[in-house]
Design a protein around this motif. Structure first.
Motif: not given
Length: 202
Positions: A54-62, A117-118, A161-166, A168-173
């Motif tokens: 599971i990618t970071t972006r996919e985790a955000g969608l989940l 990020s992951s 929701h905060a995690e999904a937003h963070a 969303a672009d596939g990278h969590v800074g």
């Protein structure tokens, strides 16, 4: 020889008696079962991140799916009850989230679990697992009422929701993770207060 046979028989009898006296685990209530499923699904997301399935972006969608489930739980448990119709509605939402997790795990799109990020997303999702476990445990022990669990699931929805937003672009800074962590800290404090107040499940 006779003595050892008698001793063995006595030991076997005592062991079976001890097992017979162990109380059977109480069946889960519907509220406990739905929160336990949250724990399981968050753990599947965490496992997928750790394995790279599971990618970071996919985790955000989940996590967006999980936020919807938590909002439903908050609404359904608000009055301290969970009707058969509400249980069916929750099951449908959790089944969708489960299918989406399975799709993400098996679509051949892989992430790098060692990337910064992951690693940030993994830390945040693991905290979701832990906090959902605390809610489920509170329901199980009676330290939380269903009404309190509903309010806490509203808090979990905000964290998701905060995690999904963070992500969303596939990278969590770093700054994004700090915002998520502040939401998680507020939620952790809410869980602690609810579990240690005077209210008990009736």
């Amino acid at each position: 020889m006779k003595t050892s046979l008698i001793a063995s028989a006595a030991l076997a009898l005592l062991t079976s008696a001890a097992f017979a006296q162990t109380p059977a685990a109480a069946p889960q209530t519907p509220a406990q079962a739905t929160v336990q499923r949250d724990v399981n699904q968050q753990q599947r997301i965490e496992n997928g991140l750790q394995s790279g399935k599971i990618t970071t972006r996919e985790a955000g969608l989940l996590e967006r799916d999980e936020a919807k489930v938590d909002k439903l739980q908050a609404k359904d448990l608000k009055d301290g009850k969970l009707t058969p119709a509400e249980r069916r509605q929750l099951r449908v939402a959790q089944n969708k989230a489960s299918r989406d997790i399975k799709t993400a795990e098996n679509n051949g799109v892989n992430g790098n679990p060692l990337s910064a990020s992951s690693q940030r997303m993994q830390a945040d999702v693991q905290r979701n697992v832990n906090q959902e476990k605390r809610v489920e445990n509170g329901l199980q022990t009676g330290a939380l009422t269903k009404h309190e669990a509903g309010r806490l699931e509203q808090g979990q929805a905000k964290v998701d929701h905060a995690e999904a937003h963070a992500a969303a672009d596939g990278h969590v800074g770093t700054a994004e993770q700090q915002r998520v962590q502040r939401a998680e800290n507020r939620q952790s404090a809410r869980i602690h207060r609810a579990k240690t107040n005077a209210a008990t499940a009736g």
